[in-house]
Design a protein around this motif. Structure first.
Motif, PDB file in Angstrom:
ATOM      1  N   UNK A 231       0.777  -1.230   0.000  1.00 15.55           N
ATOM      2  CA  UNK A 231       0.000   0.000   0.000  1.00 15.55           C
ATOM      3  C   UNK A 231       0.805   1.275   0.000  1.00 15.55           C
ATOM      4  N   UNK A 232       2.128   1.193  -0.055  1.00 14.60           N
ATOM      5  CA  UNK A 232       2.954   2.406  -0.008  1.00 14.60           C
ATOM      6  C   UNK A 232       3.028   3.113  -1.355  1.00 14.60           C
ATOM      7  N   UNK A 233       2.797   2.399  -2.435  1.00 10.77           N
ATOM      8  CA  UNK A 233       2.872   3.002  -3.764  1.00 10.77           C
ATOM      9  C   UNK A 233       4.264   3.018  -4.347  1.00 10.77           C
ATOM     10  N   UNK A 234       5.249   2.674  -3.520  1.00 13.26           N
ATOM     11  CA  UNK A 234       6.625   2.615  -4.020  1.00 13.26           C
ATOM     12  C   UNK A 234       7.374   1.500  -3.299  1.00 13.26           C
ATOM     13  N   UNK A 235       8.513   1.154  -3.845  1.00 20.04           N
ATOM     14  CA  UNK A 235       9.328   0.078  -3.285  1.00 20.04           C
ATOM     15  C   UNK A 235      10.771   0.540  -3.119  1.00 20.04           C
TER      16      UNK A 235
END
Length: 375
Positions: A231-235
């Motif tokens: 759910x963070x939208x980035x890695x």
């Protein structure tokens, strides 16, 4: 001539480092004196070893021990015991045959096995990188990088193969991560940065088809939290591990290899040669040195020719790409006996080979499998 490295030239052991996930573009890297070819080729290069003086001159050898050597004669009692030991090691072989058979003939021959081992070291270098964690950088400002064959390392025991990796001193460069462009993170490919994805249960419709109630899986929102990025939208960038910068350096890869050449003298019997190559023999001759010379006067001419051929092959294969550290050549005597025996009106054959009396049975009678006789 190898030179001793100063304290600043200490070699960092990278044998247990993980492989790099992605190579950077060569334009990011700088030219280091003596290593320009790494940027031009874009790959590792094998370094030719320096020429070294040959070992001692060839010595005259006496083969009187070979001429006087006698392998113990195979007797019927020893031949039967060898077969019984072999049968007892097999779950599907009947020991009755070994006890009741009648030995008709013993044909014995002593073979010679020549073996040449050449232990060599080869070196290649290549650009590699790892996440930069703000430690000190051993770069060109500390001096010129040593030549690869000038770097001294601990050699493993002779004739034991190994591969180790080392960081070349004064070759380190710190650059922005080429994968995330110095951000340390990148947009999730699963949700394209949104943090949520379409609900797999209702396909984003908030309700299932032909149902008035809202979707239970997404609570009627039509969206679900992305499982790829939680759910963070980035890695976190897998290349720099979130550090934003990479430490590039030249890596020295050293390979120690043991090349093997084997030859077994011709036999007049029909025992498979692959068994004789692995058979345990009695050592007759051993010659070990930095360089060994061909055997030219052995009583069996085939062994002399094999020695000359083996040394020539290893020399041709290794001369231009590796440094020979040690060579070892041996001659072993391998006893071989062909046993003809009679059992229930039929004649069979088995072979006894090696000093430990291993057995090869061609068509052993009364073999069983899962309680059924194999016909």
């Amino acid at each position: 001539m190898d030179r001793d490295l100063s304290e600043d030239d200490s070699v960092v052991d990278l044998s247990f480092e993980a492989e790099s996930p992605l190579a950077p573009p060569t334009e990011l890297l700088e030219r280091l004196p003596g290593y320009d070819w790494l940027l031009q080729a874009g790959r590792g290069q094998t370094f030719f070893p320096p020429l070294e003086a040959l070992g001692r001159p060839q010595e005259q050898r006496s083969w009187s021990s070979f001429l006087e050597h006698r392998v113990p004669v195979m007797t019927e009692e020893v031949a039967r015991e060898a077969l019984l030991s072999f049968v007892n090691s097999k779950c599907c072989y009947s020991s009755t045959v070994a006890g009741d058979l009648v030995i008709r003939e013993l044909n014995q021959q002593t073979l010679c096995r020549y073996r040449l081992e050449t232990f060599s070291e080869s070196r290649i270098s290549e650009w590699t990188f790892q996440p930069f964690t703000n430690h000190s950088v051993d770069g060109p400002q500390r001096g010129a990088s040593p030549r690869l064959w000038d770097i001294k390392v601990q050699v493993p025991p002779m004739f034991r193969e190994d591969i180790r990796k080392f960081q070349v001193p004064h070759s380190s460069l710190v650059k922005e991560c080429h994968k995330c462009h110095g951000r340390g993170r990148y947009k999730c490919s699963g949700c394209h940065g949104a943090g949520t994805v379409r609900c797999p249960s209702c396909c984003g419709a908030k309700r299932k088809a032909k149902q008035s109630r809202r979707c239970q899986l997404c609570a009627g929102s039509g969206r679900r939290r992305c499982s790829t990025c939680s759910g963070r939208g980035n890695k976190t960038c897998a290349t720099c591990k979130g550090e934003k910068k990479l430490l590039h350096f030249i890596q020295l890869v050293i390979m120690w290899k043991n090349s093997l050449f084997e030859f077994v003298s011709e036999q007049r019997l029909n025992c498979p040669r692959e068994l004789l190559a692995k058979a345990k023999g009695e050592n007759l001759f051993k010659d070990e040195n930095s360089v060994v010379y061909p055997i030219v006067d052995f009583p069996l001419r085939d062994i002399s020719l094999a020695s000359q051929r083996g040394i020539a092959e290893h020399s041709a294969a290794l001369a231009s790409r590796a440094r020979v550290l040690q060579q070892r050549q041996t001659i072993e005597l391998i006893p071989l006996t062909e046993v003809h025996y009679w059992y229930q009106g039929k004649t069979y054959v088995y072979y006894i080979y090696g000093t430990d009396h291993q057995v090869y049975a061609v068509d052993y009678p009364e073999r069983y499998c899962c309680g059924c006789t194999i016909v």
